[in-house]
Design a protein around this motif. Structure first.
Motif, PDB file in Angstrom:
ATOM      1  N   VAL A 153       0.848  -1.187   0.000  1.00 14.34           N
ATOM      2  CA  VAL A 153       0.000   0.000   0.000  1.00 14.34           C
ATOM      3  C   VAL A 153       0.886   1.240   0.000  1.00 14.34           C
ATOM      4  O   VAL A 153       1.817   1.351   0.797  1.00 14.34           O
ATOM      5  N   GLN A 154       0.571   2.158  -0.876  1.00 14.83           N
ATOM      6  CA  GLN A 154       1.276   3.441  -0.912  1.00 14.83           C
ATOM      7  C   GLN A 154       0.300   4.531  -0.474  1.00 14.83           C
ATOM      8  O   GLN A 154      -0.851   4.550  -0.901  1.00 14.83           O
ATOM      9  N   LEU A 155       0.799   5.398   0.387  1.00 12.05           N
ATOM     10  CA  LEU A 155      -0.014   6.496   0.895  1.00 12.05           C
ATOM     11  C   LEU A 155       0.605   7.811   0.470  1.00 12.05           C
ATOM     12  O   LEU A 155       1.810   8.029   0.660  1.00 12.05           O
ATOM     13  N   GLN A 156      -0.200   8.678  -0.081  1.00 11.10           N
ATOM     14  CA  GLN A 156       0.258   9.988  -0.552  1.00 11.10           C
ATOM     15  C   GLN A 156      -0.512  11.064   0.176  1.00 11.10           C
ATOM     16  O   GLN A 156      -1.716  11.233  -0.038  1.00 11.10           O
ATOM     17  N   ALA A 157       0.204  11.800   1.022  1.00 15.55           N
ATOM     18  CA  ALA A 157      -0.423  12.877   1.783  1.00 15.55           C
ATOM     19  C   ALA A 157      -0.214  14.215   1.085  1.00 15.55           C
ATOM     20  O   ALA A 157       0.811  14.446   0.437  1.00 15.55           O
ATOM     21  N   SER A 158      -1.187  15.083   1.241  1.00 15.91           N
ATOM     22  CA  SER A 158      -1.104  16.411   0.647  1.00 15.91           C
ATOM     23  C   SER A 158      -1.960  17.381   1.445  1.00 15.91           C
ATOM     24  O   SER A 158      -2.715  16.974   2.332  1.00 15.91           O
ATOM     25  N   GLY A 159      -1.827  18.661   1.119  1.00 17.43           N
ATOM     26  CA  GLY A 159      -2.674  19.665   1.733  1.00 17.43           C
ATOM     27  C   GLY A 159      -2.006  20.549   2.757  1.00 17.43           C
ATOM     28  O   GLY A 159      -2.622  21.498   3.247  1.00 17.43           O
ATOM     29  N   GLY A 160      -0.768  20.252   3.107  1.00 18.70           N
ATOM     30  CA  GLY A 160      -0.073  21.089   4.065  1.00 18.70           C
ATOM     31  C   GLY A 160       0.281  22.436   3.470  1.00 18.70           C
ATOM     32  O   GLY A 160       0.122  22.672   2.273  1.00 18.70           O
ATOM     33  N   GLY A 161       0.737  23.326   4.334  1.00 15.30           N
ATOM     34  CA  GLY A 161       1.140  24.648   3.875  1.00 15.30           C
ATOM     35  C   GLY A 161       1.335  25.588   5.036  1.00 15.30           C
ATOM     36  O   GLY A 161       1.378  25.183   6.195  1.00 15.30           O
ATOM     37  N   LEU A 162       1.456  26.861   4.688  1.00 11.85           N
ATOM     38  CA  LEU A 162       1.655  27.926   5.679  1.00 11.85           C
ATOM     39  C   LEU A 162       0.323  28.629   5.915  1.00 11.85           C
ATOM     40  O   LEU A 162      -0.340  29.045   4.956  1.00 11.85           O
ATOM     41  N   VAL A 163      -0.047  28.755   7.178  1.00  6.41           N
ATOM     42  CA  VAL A 163      -1.315  29.396   7.515  1.00  6.41           C
ATOM     43  C   VAL A 163      -1.124  30.220   8.779  1.00  6.41           C
ATOM     44  O   VAL A 163      -0.276  29.891   9.620  1.00  6.41           O
ATOM     45  N   GLN A 164      -1.902  31.273   8.916  1.00 11.17           N
ATOM     46  CA  GLN A 164      -1.835  32.088  10.126  1.00 11.17           C
ATOM     47  C   GLN A 164      -2.612  31.424  11.257  1.00 11.17           C
ATOM     48  O   GLN A 164      -3.533  30.632  11.022  1.00 11.17           O
ATOM     49  N   ALA A 165      -2.225  31.761  12.457  1.00  9.69           N
ATOM     50  CA  ALA A 165      -2.942  31.250  13.625  1.00  9.69           C
ATOM     51  C   ALA A 165      -4.428  31.568  13.500  1.00  9.69           C
ATOM     52  O   ALA A 165      -4.798  32.668  13.097  1.00  9.69           O
ATOM     53  N   GLY A 166      -5.248  30.573  13.839  1.00 13.60           N
ATOM     54  CA  GLY A 166      -6.683  30.722  13.705  1.00 13.60           C
ATOM     55  C   GLY A 166      -7.228  30.235  12.379  1.00 13.60           C
ATOM     56  O   GLY A 166      -8.451  30.104  12.223  1.00 13.60           O
ATOM     57  N   GLY A 167      -6.328  29.958  11.455  1.00 12.52           N
ATOM     58  CA  GLY A 167      -6.746  29.514  10.134  1.00 12.52           C
ATOM     59  C   GLY A 167      -7.028  28.033  10.058  1.00 12.52           C
ATOM     60  O   GLY A 167      -6.999  27.319  11.077  1.00 12.52           O
ATOM     61  N   SER A 168      -7.298  27.574   8.842  1.00 12.70           N
ATOM     62  CA  SER A 168      -7.686  26.181   8.618  1.00 12.70           C
ATOM     63  C   SER A 168      -6.922  25.585   7.443  1.00 12.70           C
ATOM     64  O   SER A 168      -6.498  26.301   6.532  1.00 12.70           O
ATOM     65  N   LEU A 169      -6.775  24.286   7.486  1.00 14.64           N
ATOM     66  CA  LEU A 169      -6.236  23.513   6.378  1.00 14.64           C
ATOM     67  C   LEU A 169      -6.971  22.185   6.322  1.00 14.64           C
ATOM     68  O   LEU A 169      -7.475  21.703   7.350  1.00 14.64           O
ATOM     69  N   ARG A 170      -6.988  21.579   5.148  1.00 11.82           N
ATOM     70  CA  ARG A 170      -7.556  20.242   5.007  1.00 11.82           C
ATOM     71  C   ARG A 170      -6.489  19.334   4.397  1.00 11.82           C
ATOM     72  O   ARG A 170      -6.053  19.558   3.267  1.00 11.82           O
ATOM     73  N   LEU A 171      -6.079  18.365   5.151  1.00 13.77           N
ATOM     74  CA  LEU A 171      -5.105  17.395   4.682  1.00 13.77           C
ATOM     75  C   LEU A 171      -5.822  16.208   4.053  1.00 13.77           C
ATOM     76  O   LEU A 171      -6.886  15.790   4.538  1.00 13.77           O
ATOM     77  N   SER A 172      -5.207  15.652   3.024  1.00 16.32           N
ATOM     78  CA  SER A 172      -5.734  14.459   2.370  1.00 16.32           C
ATOM     79  C   SER A 172      -4.656  13.402   2.306  1.00 16.32           C
ATOM     80  O   SER A 172      -3.468  13.717   2.254  1.00 16.32           O
ATOM     81  N   CYS A 173      -5.080  12.174   2.303  1.00 13.70           N
ATOM     82  CA  CYS A 173      -4.148  11.062   2.173  1.00 13.70           C
ATOM     83  C   CYS A 173      -4.835   9.999   1.327  1.00 13.70           C
ATOM     84  O   CYS A 173      -5.847   9.427   1.746  1.00 13.70           O
ATOM     85  N   THR A 174      -4.270   9.751   0.155  1.00 17.38           N
ATOM     86  CA  THR A 174      -4.866   8.805  -0.784  1.00 17.38           C
ATOM     87  C   THR A 174      -4.028   7.535  -0.848  1.00 17.38           C
ATOM     88  O   THR A 174      -2.803   7.600  -0.964  1.00 17.38           O
ATOM     89  N   ALA A 175      -4.707   6.401  -0.775  1.00 18.98           N
ATOM     90  CA  ALA A 175      -4.037   5.112  -0.787  1.00 18.98           C
ATOM     91  C   ALA A 175      -4.142   4.458  -2.158  1.00 18.98           C
ATOM     92  O   ALA A 175      -5.140   4.614  -2.864  1.00 18.98           O
ATOM     93  N   SER A 176      -3.108   3.714  -2.495  1.00 22.93           N
ATOM     94  CA  SER A 176      -3.116   2.939  -3.733  1.00 22.93           C
ATOM     95  C   SER A 176      -2.416   1.614  -3.483  1.00 22.93           C
ATOM     96  O   SER A 176      -1.588   1.489  -2.581  1.00 22.93           O
ATOM     97  N   GLY A 177      -2.782   0.622  -4.250  1.00 21.56           N
ATOM     98  CA  GLY A 177      -2.107  -0.668  -4.180  1.00 21.56           C
ATOM     99  C   GLY A 177      -2.622  -1.609  -3.120  1.00 21.56           C
ATOM    100  O   GLY A 177      -1.984  -2.621  -2.852  1.00 21.56           O
ATOM    101  N   GLY A 178      -3.713  -1.307  -2.496  1.00 21.87           N
ATOM    102  CA  GLY A 178      -4.252  -2.188  -1.468  1.00 21.87           C
ATOM    103  C   GLY A 178      -5.746  -2.014  -1.341  1.00 21.87           C
ATOM    104  O   GLY A 178      -6.361  -1.244  -2.072  1.00 21.87           O
ATOM    105  N   SER A 179      -6.325  -2.717  -0.391  1.00 24.00           N
ATOM    106  CA  SER A 179      -7.758  -2.621  -0.150  1.00 24.00           C
ATOM    107  C   SER A 179      -8.001  -1.619   0.967  1.00 24.00           C
ATOM    108  O   SER A 179      -7.962  -1.967   2.160  1.00 24.00           O
TER     109      SER A 179
END
Length: 125
Positions: free
Chosen positions: A1-27
């Motif tokens: 199984v390979q996992l690919q994370a994304s969505g990080g970055g620079l944000v100011q305090a109080g802000g929001s981010l949404r991280l994603s992690c997509t899997a491939s090669g497995g169930s």
């Protein structure tokens, strides 16, 4: 199984981010999924976990009420919504998948079999 994370970055305090992690090669739907983070010079710590059916099973106390974990088995993806971010949330965030993870060991990184490469979240004050 390979996992690919994304969505990080620079944000100011109080802000929001949404991280994603997509899997491939497995169930994907057979894996318990977790998010962990590691700040510079610190040990890897548990953030949140979600069971195979999509029910969140726990959050670290410092993140409860601010972070939300979810998954979409049809898209082989687990998400981590980060709200009300604080400078102390700055870290590399890792997703992980475990075939034998159960509720009682879901906060233990050693229970997970596969890890993504991490995505950096930086929160400025």
């Amino acid at each position: 199984v390979q996992l690919q994370a994304s969505g990080g970055g620079l944000v100011q305090a109080g802000g929001s981010l949404r991280l994603s992690c997509t899997a491939s090669g497995g169930s994907f739907r057979t894996y318990f999924m977790g998010w962990f983070r590691q700040a510079s010079g610190e040990e890897r710590e548990f953030v949140a976990a979600i069971n195979r059916g999509g029910v969140p099973t726990g959050y670290a106390d410092s993140m409860k009420g601010r972070f939300t974990i979810s998954r979409d088995n049809a898209k082989n993806t687990v998400y981590l919504q980060l709200d009300s971010l604080k400078p102390e949330d700055t870290a590399i965030y890792y997703c992980a998948a475990g075939a034998r993870v159960i509720l009682s060991n879901s906060r233990n990184p050693a229970a997970y079999d596969y890890w993504g490469q991490g995505t950096l979240v930086t929160v400025s004050s």
